[in-house]
Design an enzyme around this catalytic site. Structure first.
Site, PDB file in Angstrom:
ATOM      1  N   GLN A 169       0.843  -1.208   0.000  1.00 19.40           N
ATOM      2  CA  GLN A 169       0.000   0.000   0.000  1.00 19.40           C
ATOM      3  C   GLN A 169       0.869   1.246   0.000  1.00 19.40           C
ATOM      4  OE1 GLN A 169      -2.716  -0.463   3.284  1.00 19.40           O
ATOM      5  NE2 GLN A 169      -3.930  -1.995   2.208  1.00 19.40           N
ATOM      6  N   ASP A 319      -2.356 -11.486   4.276  1.00 20.32           N
ATOM      7  CA  ASP A 319      -3.791 -11.462   4.584  1.00 20.32           C
ATOM      8  C   ASP A 319      -4.342 -12.857   4.900  1.00 20.32           C
ATOM      9  OD1 ASP A 319      -3.885  -8.750   4.231  1.00 20.32           O
ATOM     10  OD2 ASP A 319      -4.502  -8.863   2.133  1.00 20.32           O
ATOM     11  N   ARG A 391     -11.850 -11.169   7.599  1.00 17.25           N
ATOM     12  CA  ARG A 391     -11.056 -12.397   7.463  1.00 17.25           C
ATOM     13  C   ARG A 391     -11.084 -13.245   8.741  1.00 17.25           C
ATOM     14  NH1 ARG A 391      -9.365 -11.425   2.408  1.00 17.25           N
ATOM     15  NH2 ARG A 391      -8.427  -9.408   1.936  1.00 17.25           N
TER      16      ARG A 391
HETATM   17  C1  S3P Z   1      -2.848  -4.547  -0.021  1.00 15.84           C
HETATM   18  C2  S3P Z   1      -1.663  -4.626   0.662  1.00 15.84           C
HETATM   19  C3  S3P Z   1      -1.524  -5.255   1.988  1.00 15.84           C
HETATM   20  C4  S3P Z   1      -2.742  -6.117   2.316  1.00 15.84           C
HETATM   21  C5  S3P Z   1      -4.031  -5.434   1.982  1.00 15.84           C
HETATM   22  C6  S3P Z   1      -4.094  -5.114   0.506  1.00 15.84           C
HETATM   23  C7  S3P Z   1      -2.867  -3.888  -1.339  1.00 15.84           C
HETATM   24  O1  S3P Z   1      -1.428  -4.247   2.963  1.00 15.84           O
HETATM   25  O2  S3P Z   1      -2.720  -6.472   3.680  1.00 15.84           O
HETATM   26  O3  S3P Z   1      -5.136  -6.242   2.321  1.00 15.84           O
HETATM   27  O4  S3P Z   1      -3.850  -4.036  -2.082  1.00 15.84           O
HETATM   28  O5  S3P Z   1      -1.894  -3.197  -1.662  1.00 15.84           O
HETATM   29  P1  S3P Z   1      -0.012  -3.613   3.415  1.00 15.84           P
HETATM   30  O6  S3P Z   1       0.542  -2.841   2.305  1.00 15.84           O
HETATM   31  O7  S3P Z   1      -0.378  -2.736   4.596  1.00 15.84           O
HETATM   32  O8  S3P Z   1       0.832  -4.788   3.825  1.00 15.84           O
END
Ligand code: S3P
Length: 436
Positions: A169, A319, A391
């Site tokens: 993210q 996840d 989840r």
């Molecule tokens: C996601 C990145 C992950 C994941 C989230 C979706 C994404 O988060 O846990 O459900 O779509 O980029 P983080 O970047 O905080 O690890």
């Protein structure tokens, strides 16, 4: 909303789980800022990706659908978004908030991002701090929590950012900001994270480069280009498929096929971990779906054994741990997870919330700051709390397959954020779940 999952059941059949949440978010974001008309198939009609869709409508993008997974976006180009009439409400969706932050930091208008109680308690300094380094003017509430307020009119400059945590993210946020920044934005990740943003940007004709450096993979792009509309087929979500992979893996007699699931190498921690635990799992019918690999996943029951989960699989299956904890509870011996402190800042504190539920169901476990140790053994029935975490709710539903009594899970409405037809599919393959 409560789920009541009857003890026992079997897992048989051939199903297709809904579209990938991460890819669905990105398809709306990039389609909106592309030039031309983007057609999406297999879009996840869950609350999280719909929150992203609504945010772009609120910023003046004409979007048709979703209608049975089909969405048409009339892209407005990189500079065509308009100031929304009010704050953008992003519900439960951390991905929406963090990815949109990168884009909104670069707009000429001010905008505020808000969310529900869970999202409002999640850390946003991880994006606010590097965005400020790029010149963004953004404020947060106390301790870096939402709402995030962007003040607009920021001319961004590129950054060379070494991420302290492995987060797709944060990476995606900075790459989206980098589209508007002067110069080349570089983001280095300490461990591989999902690379859907990079793949999709390349698909939209925007060049993104990756190279290995001594401190991790560095992803870079240069501001000032443009995105050209494409057609996107969203793969089925491996994170949603996980609940059924674990269900089949723990239930004697099971035999299940999950069709056309995304198997991007940055997402397959769950497959690697289940195989290490002894799962009978195989891939077939491998294809490319517009830059993302997909395959049918076949899984049959085989006795599982406990493992020390390799730390290099943590980011690749981040996840999937709530469901994997259920697999660990059904395995013979001890499973140890470490290096997973990020689980504490997801939709809930997934280490503590899972541990609390496992305690209620009589599964021995020890909580660590960055993980958990789980002893496989018998699972009893009982009532557990999901704390509004989709989840967690689905994971304890699956646990009922091996429980000696029914499992009631409280606070399940947020299952609709990522997997609106979970209960229907669960019953179709042989579980017995009622939502009320
Ligand atoms: C996601 C990145 C992950 C994941 C989230 C979706 C994404 O988060 O846990 O459900 O779509 O980029 P983080 O970047 O905080 O690890």
């Amino acid at each position: 909303m409560q789920f009541v999952a009857a003890a026992g059941g079997q897992i048989k059949g051939r199903i297709r789980v809904p579209g990938d949440k991460s890819v669905s978010h990105r398809s709306i974001i990039l389609g909106s800022i592309a030039e031309g008309t983007t057609q999406i198939e297999g879009f996840l009609e869950g609350e999280d990706s719909l929150a992203t869709l609504q945010a772009f409508r609120d910023m003046g993008v004409q979007i048709e659908g979703p209608d049975q997974g089909k969405v048409t976006i009339h892209g407005v180009g990189l500079n065509g978004l308009r100031k929304p009439a009010k704050a953008l409400y992003l519900g439960n969706s951390g991905t929406s908030m963090r990815l949109l932050s990168g884009l909104l930091a670069a707009q000429s208008f001010g905008v505020t991002l808000t969310g529900d109680a869970s999202l409002s308690s999640r850390p946003m300094n991880r994006v606010a701090i590097p965005l400020r380094d790029m010149g963004a003017v953004v404020t947060t509430a106390d301790e870096g929590r939402p709402p995030l307020e962007f003040f607009g009119e920021s001319a961004l400059t590129s950054t060379d950012y070494q991420m302290p945590i492995a987060s797709a993210q944060v990476k995606s946020c900075l790459l989206l900001a980098g589209l508007y920044a002067e110069g080349t934005t570089k983001v280095t990740e300490p461990a591989p994270t999902r690379d859907h943003t990079e793949r999709m940007l390349n698909g939209f004709g925007y060049s993104v480069k990756s190279e290995m450096t001594p401190t991790g993979k560095q992803i870079s792009l240069t501001g000032g280009g443009k995105l050209t509309a494409i057609n996107i087929r969203v793969p089925s979500d491996i994170s949603s498929a996980t609940f059924f992979m674990v269900a089949a893996a723990i239930t004697p007699g099971s035999d299940l096929v999950l069709e056309q699931v995304g198997i991007n190498p940055t997402r397959i921690g769950v497959i690697n971990i289940l195989k290490l635990m002894g799962a009978d799992l195989s891939l077939s019918n491998e294809k490319d779906a517009g830059g993302e690999p997909v395959a049918d996943i076949s899984i049959r029951y085989a006795p599982l054994h406990g493992i020390d989960i390799p730390v290099d699989q943590v980011a690749l299956g981040i996840d999937e741990f709530p469901a994997l904890f259920i697999a660990a509870a059904c395995a013979q011996g001890t499973t140890r997870l470490s290096g997973a402190e990020e689980l504490r800042v997801k939709e809930s504190d997934r280490i503590q919330v899972m541990a609390d539920g496992l305690d209620i169901l009589g599964v021995k476990n020890t909580v660590k700051e960055d993980g958990i140790v789980i002893e496989g053994g018998a699972i009893s029935g009982g009532t557990v709390e999901s704390h509004g975490d989709h989840r967690i709710a689905m994971s304890f539903t699956v646990a009922a397959l091996r429980a000696t009594g029914d499992i009631t899970i409280n606070d399940c409405a947020n299952v609709a954020t990522s997997f609106p037809n979970f209960v229907e599919l669960a019953n179709e393959v042989g579980m017995s779940v009622v939502s009320r």
